[in-house]
Scaffold this motif. Structure first.
Motif, PDB file in Angstrom:
ATOM      1  N   THR A 626       0.822  -1.206   0.000  1.00 26.44           N
ATOM      2  CA  THR A 626       0.000   0.000   0.000  1.00 26.44           C
ATOM      3  C   THR A 626       0.857   1.257   0.000  1.00 26.44           C
ATOM      4  O   THR A 626       1.773   1.394   0.816  1.00 26.44           O
ATOM      5  N   GLU A 627       0.546   2.165  -0.900  1.00 22.94           N
ATOM      6  CA  GLU A 627       1.158   3.478  -0.913  1.00 22.94           C
ATOM      7  C   GLU A 627       0.390   4.376   0.048  1.00 22.94           C
ATOM      8  O   GLU A 627      -0.828   4.519  -0.045  1.00 22.94           O
ATOM      9  N   LEU A 628       1.087   4.993   1.000  1.00 23.45           N
ATOM     10  CA  LEU A 628       0.431   5.758   2.046  1.00 23.45           C
ATOM     11  C   LEU A 628       0.532   7.267   1.867  1.00 23.45           C
ATOM     12  O   LEU A 628      -0.110   8.028   2.606  1.00 23.45           O
ATOM     13  N   LEU A 629       1.315   7.717   0.895  1.00 23.32           N
ATOM     14  CA  LEU A 629       1.420   9.147   0.628  1.00 23.32           C
ATOM     15  C   LEU A 629       0.692   9.500  -0.660  1.00 23.32           C
ATOM     16  O   LEU A 629       0.701   8.729  -1.634  1.00 23.32           O
ATOM     17  N   ASP A 630       0.100  10.663  -0.668  1.00 24.27           N
ATOM     18  CA  ASP A 630      -0.595  11.169  -1.844  1.00 24.27           C
ATOM     19  C   ASP A 630       0.403  11.333  -2.992  1.00 24.27           C
ATOM     20  O   ASP A 630       1.458  11.951  -2.829  1.00 24.27           O
ATOM     21  N   GLN A 631       0.052  10.778  -4.139  1.00 24.95           N
ATOM     22  CA  GLN A 631       0.954  10.816  -5.293  1.00 24.95           C
ATOM     23  C   GLN A 631       0.657  11.978  -6.236  1.00 24.95           C
ATOM     24  O   GLN A 631       1.297  12.113  -7.270  1.00 24.95           O
ATOM     25  N   GLY A 632      -0.315  12.813  -5.858  1.00 25.56           N
ATOM     26  CA  GLY A 632      -0.697  13.885  -6.762  1.00 25.56           C
ATOM     27  C   GLY A 632      -0.057  15.222  -6.473  1.00 25.56           C
ATOM     28  O   GLY A 632      -0.309  16.195  -7.188  1.00 25.56           O
ATOM     29  N   GLY A 633       0.791  15.280  -5.442  1.00 26.99           N
ATOM     30  CA  GLY A 633       1.380  16.567  -5.076  1.00 26.99           C
ATOM     31  C   GLY A 633       2.883  16.499  -4.968  1.00 26.99           C
ATOM     32  O   GLY A 633       3.541  15.687  -5.617  1.00 26.99           O
ATOM     33  N   SER A 634       3.407  17.347  -4.095  1.00 22.79           N
ATOM     34  CA  SER A 634       4.862  17.455  -3.950  1.00 22.79           C
ATOM     35  C   SER A 634       5.433  16.514  -2.909  1.00 22.79           C
ATOM     36  O   SER A 634       6.634  16.480  -2.700  1.00 22.79           O
ATOM     37  N   GLY A 635       4.574  15.777  -2.199  1.00 19.69           N
ATOM     38  CA  GLY A 635       5.049  14.874  -1.176  1.00 19.69           C
ATOM     39  C   GLY A 635       5.093  15.525   0.190  1.00 19.69           C
ATOM     40  O   GLY A 635       4.636  16.649   0.403  1.00 19.69           O
ATOM     41  N   ALA A 636       5.672  14.800   1.138  1.00 21.63           N
ATOM     42  CA  ALA A 636       5.829  15.322   2.502  1.00 21.63           C
ATOM     43  C   ALA A 636       7.034  16.248   2.529  1.00 21.63           C
ATOM     44  O   ALA A 636       8.115  15.890   2.040  1.00 21.63           O
ATOM     45  N   LEU A 637       6.858  17.417   3.134  1.00 22.59           N
ATOM     46  CA  LEU A 637       7.931  18.415   3.068  1.00 22.59           C
ATOM     47  C   LEU A 637       7.798  19.442   4.184  1.00 22.59           C
ATOM     48  O   LEU A 637       6.799  19.492   4.900  1.00 22.59           O
ATOM     49  N   PHE A 638       8.833  20.262   4.290  1.00 23.99           N
ATOM     50  CA  PHE A 638       8.828  21.399   5.208  1.00 23.99           C
ATOM     51  C   PHE A 638       8.283  22.620   4.469  1.00 23.99           C
ATOM     52  O   PHE A 638       8.555  22.811   3.271  1.00 23.99           O
ATOM     53  N   ARG A 639       7.515  23.436   5.193  1.00 21.53           N
ATOM     54  CA  ARG A 639       6.923  24.629   4.580  1.00 21.53           C
ATOM     55  C   ARG A 639       7.159  25.846   5.475  1.00 21.53           C
ATOM     56  O   ARG A 639       7.158  25.734   6.707  1.00 21.53           O
ATOM     57  N   LEU A 640       7.348  26.976   4.843  1.00 19.57           N
ATOM     58  CA  LEU A 640       7.380  28.244   5.554  1.00 19.57           C
ATOM     59  C   LEU A 640       6.052  28.934   5.298  1.00 19.57           C
ATOM     60  O   LEU A 640       5.677  29.180   4.148  1.00 19.57           O
TER      61      LEU A 640
END
Length: 953
Positions: A626-640
């Motif tokens: 099972t893929e647990l991260l959304d594949q339609g965006g930029s992934g898990a990341l840090f944001r300001l």
């Protein structure tokens, strides 16, 4: 229509009447009479209208309303006087004293002493006046800084004129401290105050929390065990809008809660009576409470307040008004307890910025709680098994400091720089005390372990320099023990201590000090002589104050609340001398090969990072693919994030609307890569600069683990400005599945909440719950942290607020180096016990102790305590506070799954007796504990906390 007409007439009178005592007096009585009539189905409308018309005529004729007109109007209203007086208003005096809010400790001490001096003077002058004061810490200030004043307060307490409303050490935050901290607020406050004022602890029945920013769901459960029946608060939501109700915890335990209808920091004014009739009609009572007194900087009731109460007692068309105590009022609520409405949810959310402002204070709190948990547990084991002294008073002192730092303006980060500095200074004292006692206990336990088999008679240790190596290293940032004995010679012995109640299999980091053997010939073995894999962390020895160390990763298995022994030695063979800075030639740490994919993978997890942006773009559960991260965006990341700054300042309290979101994906520099299926720990280190700050992150995956780790160091220099924005650093995980709700850990349990576009509190973790139709066996992602409390579950994603550049009250709250870690975990979202255990292990790494070989009577591997059965978690293992008998433990557990369970505990020592106790460690009749030699069993109802006293032979 008649009511509207009456309201208009009174409004006109108020507008036209010049300011005067008599005018205010009669207008207040008319308005109150109107409220009484409204509560009595307009029974007195005619009388009130006639009096109002009369006053209107007098006002027109005389140009004012004087004493004669008021006397006449009061006579006209005589028919309502009995009904008016049938309502009672109890005026309870208080001085709200914020501990180190917008001032430092010295000013807190001054405000406390000056306030109390004023109150003592007023008590002497006004014989009917009664004063009440909360917070055990305030009384400790008096005891320490003005013991003569304490004697006066003690006399007033004996007279019944000074009410001690404190049942907690301070008016603490009720969302971020863990359950054990909440217990200790009551334990140490009641214990202290009972001794200071010769009180029955059972008489301290009120938890007085006027200014606390929200209230967790399990507060009533904690209050129940502390013998607290009543809860007073001002800030907090209950959706039903009740002001007097029965607040029920998930366990079913409840308290009577009073939500202040006006404001806790207020004065005596005639308008205060206007809500009395409606309040009483709603609650079925004839009494209401008025809390008055100046704060937040102390001060308390003024002379004018007291004089006004005395004056209004004489007004004929007014409620019966008297000076009283909080206990007086709450005793009356018992009469309607069965009729009160029921509220069974948390009383949140208030001031969501408080879960993340002042990150250093948040980390200090977590470290303090964790160290004290371990210090007490290992000290209890050392006292029972190794006859070591138990430093209960020292640990209590550290707990008191921890509790003080949980005050609702300190831990939430809503103070000034002096507030923060004082708290961080105290946190260093806490860590020093807890770490010292933990180390002493571990040394005592380690001294009993038989390691004589590892002694090498012919080993030359005359040139050893490892004694004293690394003394104190790592204590500040890593919570290590800072031991002085690092072993000697080429054979090194390590005892690994586990504070958790279940066995753990993990990869841990050992430090090898001043070892002068051949690094190519290193061998690690467990206590059965089986060879164990290892991995070097660095490319050679690092220097530390004249000593040299090498970090090694080792997979270990350590029994529940116990220890295991691992040995490092040099195998036979002469391969020549290897220079410390060339040891990578052994194959342990070869230079990286060129690679164009960043994949961290073990038998359970496959994680993929984008090679350009270093965002986490894939997280696969290999058990089912099972893929647990959304594949339609930029992934898990840090944001300001730029938050809207709220007008007027105070943004430490408030997370503003996200006005701009910037993904930190540009200019990422890869600093180190350590990948490959043969690695115990695979890792990638990268860094990036943004605006005025820099972030360095190491992403790693251990063999056998279902958790991807992020260790971050941020050099933060982002500052908010009023009328501009507040900068925030956030980490976000977009999930591949739809989240029905989100689960968070709280004090003594978990809670599920709907998706919300705001930060919400959790003790350390959050989980996105898949929709039920996806299947009961659906895996989910949990985000666990070592020091963060503000999470956001919304839009099928998990986020945690890491740092905020709030500017008020502290203009530069988080400047400089900030270190924090997070774990992205895959698991069963329905298994609360596993989620809680996972977070405990994450926040309580196993502790290595390096020793020299020596004789002893204990085996190389042993457990002191183990949870064998039951959906339960262990909150504390400690010695009793009374210190009378040495062979006793207090063990506190709580149920995690929301259903009754049978708990079985093994203690590996013959048990003489076991019974349930309350927070003050007094025997109760809560149930039966069955004993079978060294094991005990008992029933634990759903969501309940249980404390046991265990006596050993």
């Amino acid at each position: 229509m008649a009511h509207n007409r009456m309201h208009a007439k009174l409004a006109k009178l108020k507008k036209d009447c010049p300011e005067s005592y008599w005018g205010k007096r009669i207008l207040a009585q008319l308005e109150y009479a109107n409220r009484v009539s409204l509560a009595e189905d307009h029974k007195f409308d005619v009388l009130i209208e006639e009096a109002a018309d009369y006053l209107g005529r007098r006002l027109k004729a005389d140009g004012a309303i004087g004493q004669s007109a008021v006397s006449e109007a009061e006579q006209m209203l005589a028919g309502i006087a009995a009904e008016a007086k049938s309502y009672e208003l109890i005026c309870a005096a208080h001085a709200h004293i914020d501990m180190n809010f917008l001032w430092g400790w010295d000013e807190t001490v001054s405000a406390t002493l000056n306030t109390f001096r004023t109150m003592l003077d007023l008590l002497k002058e006004y014989p009917d006046f009664i004063f009440s004061q909360s917070q055990a810490a305030a009384y400790q200030i008096v005891e320490k800084y003005d013991p003569e004043m304490l004697e006066e307060i003690q006399a007033s307490v004996r007279e019944g004129r000074w009410e001690v409303t404190a049942s907690t050490w301070v008016e603490a935050d009720k969302n971020m401290p863990n359950g054990e901290s909440m217990v200790r607020q009551f334990l140490y406050a009641k214990q202290y105050l009972a001794g200071l004022f010769n009180l029955d602890p059972g008489s301290l029945q009120i938890d007085f929390e006027p200014d606390t920013f929200g209230h967790g769901a399990n507060v009533p459960e904690t209050l129940y065990h502390a013998g607290v029946k009543y809860y007073y608060y001002c800030r907090g939501h209950n959706n039903e809008g009740h002001h007097l109700y029965r607040w029920v915890a998930p366990s079913g335990r409840s308290v009577i809660a009073y939500k202040e209808p006006h404001w806790y920091d207020s004065r005596i004014e005639p308008e205060m009576v206007l809500t009395v009739p409606a309040f009483c009609k709603q609650t079925g009572m004839k009494s209401m409470m008025k809390v008055y007194g100046v704060g937040d900087h102390g001060g308390g009731p003024t002379r004018r307040d007291i004089e006004r109460v005395l004056d209004m007692q004489t007004w004929p068309i007014f409620p019966s008004i008297r000076f009283g105590k909080y206990a007086d009022y709450f005793a009356l609520t018992d009469q309607v307890a069965d009729q009160l409405p029921v509220v069974s949810n948390e009383l949140n959310f208030i001031f969501t910025g408080c879960y993340s402002s002042e990150a250093r204070l948040k980390k200090a709190n977590r470290v303090s709680e964790n160290l004290l948990n371990e210090a007490e547990a290992f000290s209890s084991a050392a006292s029972l098994w190794a006859s070591a002294p138990y430093y209960g008073k020292d640990l209590e002192d550290a707990w008191r400091k921890t509790l003080f730092n949980q005050f609702h303006d300190i831990l939430p980060g809503t103070g000034i720089p002096e507030t923060r500095d004082h708290a961080l200074g105290m946190s260093q004292e806490i860590a020093a005390m807890a770490n010292t006692k933990r180390s002493a206990a571990l040394r005592k336990l380690a001294s009993r372990i038989d390691t004589s088999a590892y002694a090498v008679d012919n080993e030359n240790i005359k040139d050893s320099i490892s004694e004293g190596a690394g003394a104190g290293v790592g204590v500040m940032h890593l919570s290590r023990t800072g031991e002085s004995d690092r072993g000697r010679g080429k054979t090194r012995i390590f005892h690994l201590f586990n504070s958790a109640s279940a066995e753990r299999k993990e990869i841990i980091e050992l430090i090898l000090w001043d070892w002068n053997g051949d690094l190519r010939n290193i061998v690690f073995q467990d206590d059965e002589g089986q060879q164990v894999d290892y991995q070097f962390v660095d490319r050679g020895f690092e220097e530390h104050w004249g000593h040299f160390f090498l970090r090694v990763l080792l997979p270990v298995t350590v029994p529940a609340m116990g220890y295991a022994t691992y040995v490092m030695t040099e195998k036979d063979g002469d391969m020549g001398v290897l220079a410390a800075d060339d040891y990578y030639l052994t194959g342990q740490n070869l230079p990286p090969e060129e690679t164009y994919s960043f994949v961290l993978e073990n038998e359970h997890v496959r994680a993929v990072l984008d090679t350009q942006r270093l965002t986490l773009v894939s997280l696969v559960d290999k058990t089912d693919g099972t893929e647990l991260l959304d594949q339609g965006g930029s992934g898990a990341l840090f944001r300001l994030i730029e938050e809207d700054s709220h007008q007027g300042g105070g943004n430490a309290w408030l997370v503003g609307r996200y006005r701009k979101v910037e993904s930190l994906i540009e200019g990422v520099h890869v600093e180190r890569i350590d990948l490959g299926p043969d690695r115990l720990r695979q890792s990638i280190m990268f860094s990036m600069s943004f605006r005025s700050s820099k972030l360095k992150v190491t992403v790693s995956l251990d063999r056998g683990s279902r958790r991807l780790d992020f260790a971050a160091e941020c050099d933060w220099h982002e500052y908010g400005k009023n009328h501009a924005f507040t900068p925030q650093l956030q980490f976000i995980l977009p999930l591949s599945y739809e989240c029905e709700r989100y689960k968070y850990d709280t004090a003594f349990g978990t809670i599920e909440r709907a998706a919300m576009e705001l930060d919400v509190p959790a003790n350390s973790w959050a989980t996105g719950l898949p929709r039920q139709e996806m299947g009961a066996d659906k895996k989910a992602v949990t985000l666990v942290t070592d020091s963060k409390y503000g999470f956001r579950g919304t839009g099928h994603s998990l986020a945690v607020t890491l740092l905020r550049g709030s500017y008020s009250p502290d203009p530069y709250p988080d400047t400089g180096i900030q270190r924090f870690t997070m774990g992205v975990c895959i698991g069963d979202p329905c298994d609360n016990q596993a989620l809680i255990e996972q977070a405990y292990n994450y926040n309580h790494p196993m502790i290595p102790i390096s020793v020299a070989a020596g004789p002893g009577e204990w085996p190389a591997r042993q457990s002191f305590f183990r949870l064998d059965e039951g959906t339960a978690a262990v909150s504390a293992i400690k010695m009793p506070e009374d210190g009378v008998l040495p062979k006793r433990w207090i063990v506190r557990v709580y149920e995690t799954a929301g259903r009754e369970t049978q708990v079985a505990l093994s203690l590996f020592r013959s048990i003489r007796a076991a019974y349930f106790v309350d927070t003050l460690e007094r025997s109760t009749n809560e149930g039966v504990v069955d004993i079978l030699d060294s094991q005990l069993r008992f029933s634990l109802p759903a969501n309940q906390v249980a404390s046991l006293c265990i006596e050993f032979h």
